[in-house]
Scaffold this active site. Structure first.
Site, PDB file in Angstrom:
ATOM      1  N   GLY A  19      33.955  14.619 -22.297  1.00 47.66           N
ATOM      2  CA  GLY A  19      33.577  15.669 -23.171  1.00 47.66           C
ATOM      3  C   GLY A  19      34.330  16.163 -24.017  1.00 47.66           C
ATOM      4  O   GLY A  19      34.013  16.462 -25.331  1.00 47.66           O
ATOM      5  N   SER A  20      35.537  16.461 -23.618  1.00 43.55           N
ATOM      6  CA  SER A  20      36.644  16.963 -24.555  1.00 43.55           C
ATOM      7  C   SER A  20      36.678  15.876 -25.766  1.00 43.55           C
ATOM      8  O   SER A  20      37.054  16.455 -27.138  1.00 43.55           O
ATOM      9  CB  SER A  20      37.739  17.319 -23.985  1.00 43.55           C
ATOM     10  OG  SER A  20      37.865  18.274 -22.868  1.00 43.55           O
ATOM     11  N   ASP A  27      27.775  21.603 -21.147  1.00 43.06           N
ATOM     12  CA  ASP A  27      27.303  22.187 -20.011  1.00 43.06           C
ATOM     13  C   ASP A  27      25.620  22.630 -19.931  1.00 43.06           C
ATOM     14  O   ASP A  27      25.263  23.274 -19.202  1.00 43.06           O
ATOM     15  CB  ASP A  27      27.851  23.780 -20.014  1.00 43.06           C
ATOM     16  CG  ASP A  27      29.467  23.612 -19.648  1.00 43.06           C
ATOM     17  OD1 ASP A  27      29.953  22.657 -19.158  1.00 43.06           O
ATOM     18  OD2 ASP A  27      30.005  24.514 -19.920  1.00 43.06           O
ATOM     19  N   SER A  46      29.494  15.625 -21.617  1.00 39.65           N
ATOM     20  CA  SER A  46      30.345  15.417 -20.727  1.00 39.65           C
ATOM     21  C   SER A  46      29.938  15.020 -19.375  1.00 39.65           C
ATOM     22  O   SER A  46      28.872  15.268 -18.820  1.00 39.65           O
ATOM     23  CB  SER A  46      31.143  16.681 -20.472  1.00 39.65           C
ATOM     24  OG  SER A  46      32.222  16.250 -19.244  1.00 39.65           O
ATOM     25  N   HIS A  58      29.697  17.946 -13.959  1.00 37.63           N
ATOM     26  CA  HIS A  58      28.571  18.424 -14.900  1.00 37.63           C
ATOM     27  C   HIS A  58      27.135  17.733 -14.434  1.00 37.63           C
ATOM     28  O   HIS A  58      26.972  17.216 -13.348  1.00 37.63           O
ATOM     29  CB  HIS A  58      29.006  17.647 -16.190  1.00 37.63           C
ATOM     30  CG  HIS A  58      30.003  18.511 -16.706  1.00 37.63           C
ATOM     31  ND1 HIS A  58      29.620  19.706 -17.750  1.00 37.63           N
ATOM     32  CD2 HIS A  58      31.350  18.183 -17.178  1.00 37.63           C
ATOM     33  CE1 HIS A  58      30.494  20.280 -18.158  1.00 37.63           C
ATOM     34  NE2 HIS A  58      31.539  19.519 -17.708  1.00 37.63           N
ATOM     35  N   ASN A  96      41.663   5.884 -29.857  1.00 40.65           N
ATOM     36  CA  ASN A  96      40.790   5.043 -29.002  1.00 40.65           C
ATOM     37  C   ASN A  96      40.338   5.778 -27.867  1.00 40.65           C
ATOM     38  O   ASN A  96      41.201   5.793 -26.693  1.00 40.65           O
ATOM     39  CB  ASN A  96      41.836   3.866 -28.378  1.00 40.65           C
ATOM     40  CG  ASN A  96      41.160   2.885 -27.386  1.00 40.65           C
ATOM     41  OD1 ASN A  96      39.903   2.899 -27.357  1.00 40.65           O
ATOM     42  ND2 ASN A  96      41.844   1.987 -26.743  1.00 40.65           N
TER      43      ASN A  96
END
Length: 453
Positions: free
Chosen positions: A93-94, A201, A226, A231, A299
């Protein structure tokens, strides 16, 4: 020695053995014995069965490993489910937030390109990787306060945060509760700003504007998700970036896949039929298009092993959402009727929304004389896991030490509610693996923690 006649026969027998393994060794404990008060209650956990393990095995037997057929399947089915044209898997997710932001720095966007020194409106009461890409690139996050008990951006502060340098709004839906999408989207439309919804979230949350209901993450220009184990659904590690905008779709792929100009799928060459006849930058005429880079990219692809888990998780996902809502409502009802109710601020869903809850936020009223840390210590000692609202106030963290009070960021107002949350707020889980008995015990322990002398 096996007597397999075909690869397909071998796969089916191997997957049948995997199913047996799951039922013998990995099936959830609560399916074998009832929960007992005092047993550990995590704030989140994976919920899966033999289907995910069999799908993962299927991908392993392919031994393709990188992005492949399971990734393609998930992207197609996820896009169809959430209601967008384009969805692209990434490794977290980041990373999804990184790609979403960097996409908006592309020169192809003309006057709307985010350049170094441009501003992005956001909040400090959240997770750092919503903001990190802005600072690392050299854009300026503009922090505004949030509201309690929604714990989302205070939309009355948006106009005050606006400047001639503002290019975007990038904020998260807090623990499943959506921010005021109607107001934020109207603000962005009015000022021609990009809107990025960090939906990590809140996957499965619904929001209605003027009679139209959509999933959160699909109202803005780009949404992110994410698939980390805590999650709403999981691939282990994994994330997704999605959009309805064809130009942003193309840019997302470029930034995710090394920044290349080529659109060849993994393992294919000359997909466009013009691999050797283009002119790019100052490269020689006909330079191999597969090695032309139009952006400073990365990548960040997902592996097919992860995607194979996601394919099966997506099938279960509607039931996950319903269980989260059930657990949240049961806990809310128990605490609202308890002897601790007058000492707590309980969460409230945003208007026009149907949240897919990630957690249950609780604030301790300072006038109650009860300290948040005393409450969470008691709860943890009774084997219930707690979490704070991530950074609380991101600006107060060591990562800001070298840029604090500089022009690397801007603050609008005093962030009073953000400070309040940092000192008084915590949350517990409502993940779909929780039983009613677990929810009831958790409520009991929270009440005891607040009322202990």
């Amino acid at each position: 020695m096996s007597n397999w006649k075909t690869e397909e026969e071998a796969r089916e027998q191997i997957k049948a053995l995997v199913a047996d393994f799951y039922h013998d060794f990995k099936a959830p404990k609560e399916s074998k014995e009832n929960f007992k008060p005092g047993d550990r209650i995590s704030y989140a956990s994976r919920v899966y069965d033999e289907k995910e393990m069999q799908s993962l095995t299927d991908a392993m037997l392919d031994f393709w490993l990188t992005t492949g057929r399971f990734s393609d399947q998930f992207e197609k089915e996820f896009a169809q489910w959430i209601g967008v044209k384009f969805a692209h898997l990434v490794n977290s997710g980041s990373s999804a937030n990184l790609i979403a932001f960097m996409t908006l720095t592309a020169p192809e966007l003309g006057d709307r390109q985010i350049k170094r020194g441009d501003e992005v409106i956001t909040v400090a009461a959240g997770f750092p990787t919503t903001v990190t890409p802005m600072i690392q690139y050299g854009a300026v996050p503009v922090f505004v306060d949030v509201t309690v008990p929604q714990y989302n951006i205070d939309v009355t502060k948006l106009e005050a945060a606006l400047s001639p340098k503002t290019k975007a709004v990038m904020i998260a839906h807090t623990l499943g509760n959506p921010f005021d999408l109607k107001a934020v989207k109207a603000f962005c439309d009015k000022h021609n700003l990009w809107l990025v919804e960090d939906n990590c979230d809140a996957l499965g949350t619904k929001y209605t504007i003027d009679g139209e209901t959509r999933f959160s993450g699909t109202w803005g220009d780009i949404g992110t998700s994410s698939f980390y184990p805590p999650h709403h659904m999981t691939m282990g590690e994994g994330g997704c970036v999605y959009t309805n905008n064809p130009q942003l779709h193309r840019l997302i792929l470029s930034y995710r896949d090394w920044g290349r100009d080529c659109i060849c799928p993994s393992g294919q060459d000359n997909f466009c039929g013009h691999r050797y006849d283009g002119q790019y930058g100052q490269l020689p005429q006909g330079y191999d298009h597969k090695y032309v880079y139009s952006h400073f990219g990365y990548n960040l692809k997902v592996t097919d092993l992860q995607a194979a888990v996601g394919v099966e998780q997506l099938k279960k996902f509607p039931s996950f959402i319903e269980r989260r809502r059930h657990n949240w409502a049961r806990l809310h009802d128990a605490l609202a009727k308890s002897s601790a109710a007058d000492k707590l601020i309980l969460p409230a869903p945003a208007e026009n929304s149907e949240p897919s809850w990630f957690g249950f936020l609780i604030s301790v009223k300072p006038e109650s004389g009860v300290k948040r840390n005393d409450v969470t210590k008691y709860i943890e000692e009774h084997n219930v896991q707690t979490r704070l609202l991530f950074s609380g106030n991101l600006i107060k963290h060591p990562c800001f030490d070298q840029i604090r009070d500089t022009d690397a960021y801007r603050v609008v107002g005093e962030l009073e509610n953000t400070e309040y949350i940092m000192n008084n707020t915590f949350w517990v889980g409502v993940y779909p693996g929780m039983t009613d008995e677990m929810i009831d015990y958790m409520a009991q322990v929270i009440v005891e923690a607040v009322n202990v002398k």
